[in-house]
Enzyme design. Structure first.
Site, PDB file in Angstrom:
ATOM      1  N   ILE A   1       1.487 -10.603   1.962  1.00 18.52           N
ATOM      2  CA  ILE A   1       0.316 -10.460   2.837  1.00 18.52           C
ATOM      3  C   ILE A   1      -0.713 -11.573   2.580  1.00 18.52           C
ATOM      4  O   ILE A   1      -1.488 -11.920   3.477  1.00 18.52           O
ATOM      5  CB  ILE A   1      -0.300  -9.049   2.681  1.00 18.52           C
ATOM      6  CG1 ILE A   1      -1.140  -8.687   3.910  1.00 18.52           C
ATOM      7  CG2 ILE A   1      -1.107  -8.926   1.392  1.00 18.52           C
ATOM      8  CD1 ILE A   1      -1.521  -7.206   3.992  1.00 18.52           C
TER       9      ILE A   1
ATOM     10  N   GLY B   1      -0.342  -4.971  -8.338  1.00 19.80           N
ATOM     11  CA  GLY B   1       0.235  -4.877  -6.996  1.00 19.80           C
ATOM     12  C   GLY B   1      -0.396  -5.834  -6.003  1.00 19.80           C
ATOM     13  O   GLY B   1      -0.723  -6.985  -6.322  1.00 19.80           O
TER      14      GLY B   1
ATOM     15  N   ASP C   1      -3.289  -5.703  -4.688  1.00 23.21           N
ATOM     16  CA  ASP C   1      -4.684  -5.970  -5.071  1.00 23.21           C
ATOM     17  C   ASP C   1      -4.749  -7.207  -5.984  1.00 23.21           C
ATOM     18  O   ASP C   1      -5.534  -8.155  -5.738  1.00 23.21           O
ATOM     19  CB  ASP C   1      -5.211  -4.722  -5.805  1.00 23.21           C
ATOM     20  CG  ASP C   1      -6.712  -4.709  -5.994  1.00 23.21           C
ATOM     21  OD1 ASP C   1      -7.393  -5.602  -5.471  1.00 23.21           O
ATOM     22  OD2 ASP C   1      -7.204  -3.775  -6.673  1.00 23.21           O
TER      23      ASP C   1
ATOM     24  N   SER D   1      -0.844   2.829  -0.753  1.00 23.24           N
ATOM     25  CA  SER D   1      -0.470   3.963  -1.630  1.00 23.24           C
ATOM     26  C   SER D   1       1.011   4.021  -1.987  1.00 23.24           C
ATOM     27  O   SER D   1       1.414   4.896  -2.754  1.00 23.24           O
ATOM     28  CB  SER D   1      -0.890   5.326  -1.040  1.00 23.24           C
ATOM     29  OG  SER D   1      -2.278   5.509  -1.099  1.00 23.24           O
TER      30      SER D   1
HETATM   31  N1  AR6 Z   1       2.079  -8.475  -0.040  1.00 22.93           N
HETATM   32  C1  AR6 Z   1       2.400  -7.319   0.610  1.00 22.93           C
HETATM   33  N2  AR6 Z   1       2.682  -6.170  -0.012  1.00 22.93           N
HETATM   34  C2  AR6 Z   1       2.634  -6.178  -1.366  1.00 22.93           C
HETATM   35  C3  AR6 Z   1       2.303  -7.331  -2.121  1.00 22.93           C
HETATM   36  C4  AR6 Z   1       2.022  -8.515  -1.395  1.00 22.93           C
HETATM   37  N3  AR6 Z   1       1.681  -9.659  -2.006  1.00 22.93           N
HETATM   38  N4  AR6 Z   1       2.346  -7.006  -3.448  1.00 22.93           N
HETATM   39  C5  AR6 Z   1       2.701  -5.705  -3.515  1.00 22.93           C
HETATM   40  N5  AR6 Z   1       2.890  -5.198  -2.269  1.00 22.93           N
HETATM   41  P1  AR6 Z   1       0.295  -1.190  -4.681  1.00 22.93           P
HETATM   42  P2  AR6 Z   1      -1.146   1.355  -4.151  1.00 22.93           P
HETATM   43  C6  AR6 Z   1       3.296  -3.844  -1.862  1.00 22.93           C
HETATM   44  O1  AR6 Z   1       0.777  -0.663  -5.983  1.00 22.93           O
HETATM   45  O2  AR6 Z   1       0.109   2.130  -4.289  1.00 22.93           O
HETATM   46  C7  AR6 Z   1      -3.556  -1.567  -7.722  1.00 22.93           C
HETATM   47  O3  AR6 Z   1      -3.529  -1.760  -9.103  1.00 22.93           O
HETATM   48  C8  AR6 Z   1       3.973  -2.975  -2.882  1.00 22.93           C
HETATM   49  O4  AR6 Z   1       5.357  -3.338  -2.988  1.00 22.93           O
HETATM   50  O5  AR6 Z   1      -0.193  -2.581  -4.611  1.00 22.93           O
HETATM   51  O6  AR6 Z   1      -2.066   1.661  -3.012  1.00 22.93           O
HETATM   52  C9  AR6 Z   1      -4.922  -1.152  -7.210  1.00 22.93           C
HETATM   53  O7  AR6 Z   1      -5.968  -1.751  -7.952  1.00 22.93           O
HETATM   54  C10 AR6 Z   1       3.792  -1.582  -2.267  1.00 22.93           C
HETATM   55  O8  AR6 Z   1       4.798  -1.336  -1.275  1.00 22.93           O
HETATM   56  O9  AR6 Z   1      -0.913  -0.245  -4.077  1.00 22.93           O
HETATM   57  C11 AR6 Z   1      -4.889   0.341  -7.399  1.00 22.93           C
HETATM   58  O10 AR6 Z   1      -5.221   0.698  -8.717  1.00 22.93           O
HETATM   59  C12 AR6 Z   1       2.431  -1.699  -1.561  1.00 22.93           C
HETATM   60  O11 AR6 Z   1       2.123  -3.104  -1.533  1.00 22.93           O
HETATM   61  C13 AR6 Z   1      -3.453   0.705  -7.115  1.00 22.93           C
HETATM   62  O12 AR6 Z   1      -2.698  -0.468  -7.412  1.00 22.93           O
HETATM   63  C14 AR6 Z   1       1.289  -0.970  -2.235  1.00 22.93           C
HETATM   64  O13 AR6 Z   1       1.482  -0.995  -3.642  1.00 22.93           O
HETATM   65  C15 AR6 Z   1      -3.227   1.049  -5.670  1.00 22.93           C
HETATM   66  O14 AR6 Z   1      -1.912   1.540  -5.513  1.00 22.93           O
END
Ligand code: AR6
Length: 172
Positions: free
Chosen positions: A10, A31, A33, A122
């Site tokens: 993204i 992740g 973020d 999430s």
């Molecule tokens: N581009 C698109 N999608 C992505 C990317 C990227 N570069 N990197 C990861 N994903 P998560 P949550 C996907 O864990 O579950 C953080 O520490 C990933 O594969 O990022 O909402 C925050 O600070 C997954 O399918 O977010 C919070 O503490 C999706 O993004 C917590 O994680 C969401 O995974 C939030 O958890």
């Protein structure tokens, strides 16, 4: 249908706003973020710190959204939202996840922006089952876009497997 589903990083997308799946502090994490903060550069963290706290350490409650510039990102804006932690499904998770999508679009409209990309909010660390999250996300976006078809939404999955799940949810 102004919703497209892709598998991509993204942080590489040139849309008006990308959505960040953040935590209530808005001070970064893992992740997507972490990836967004790395790609945007340290100015993003500084901008997030200036957002007001509603409680100690809380700049954005679950289901709410905040907007900042995108700094070094190709996207000029980042809309930060906090998805629900999955607690089995009886803790209001679906409504909170829907609210994330609605509030992000609300900010987009308020700023008169038009194109937006969402990650699978999430579905990572927060443990929301992908099929159920995809059903909520697609139904909410469809509903919202029914009354505003000028907006273009990209659902940006991070793997082909996740993309397939979202495509299945969007299929009529
Ligand atoms: N581009 C698109 N999608 C992505 C990317 C990227 N570069 N990197 C990861 N994903 P998560 P949550 C996907 O864990 O579950 C953080 O520490 C990933 O594969 O990022 O909402 C925050 O600070 C997954 O399918 O977010 C919070 O503490 C999706 O993004 C917590 O994680 C969401 O995974 C939030 O958890």
């Amino acid at each position: 249908m102004p919703i497209q589903i892709i598998s991509a990083d993204i942080t590489r997308l040139s849309v008006d706003a990308i959505v960040n799946a953040a935590n209530p502090s808005l001070l970064g994490g893992g992740g997507v973020d972490g990836a967004i903060h790395r790609a945007a550069g340290p100015a993003l963290l500084r901008a997030c710190r200036t957002l007001p706290e509603s409680a100690p350490g809380v700049r954005c409650r679950t289901g709410e959204a905040r907007i900042t510039p995108g700094f070094a990102l190709p996207a000029p804006w980042v809309i930060h939202t906090v998805g629900p932690v999955w607690r089995g499904g009886d803790d209001g998770e679906a409504e909170l996840l829907a609210r994330c999508h609605r509030n992000a679009l609300h900010l987009l409209r308020e700023r008169r922006l038009r194109t937006i990309a969402f990650p699978a909010i999430s579905c990572g660390v927060y443990g929301y089952p992908a099929e159920q999250a995809a059903a909520v996300a697609t139904a909410t976006l469809r509903d919202e876009l029914a009354r505003d078809d000028d907006i273009e939404v990209t659902l940006c999955c991070f793997s082909d497997a996740m993309r397939a799940v979202f495509q299945q949810a969007l299929a009529p």
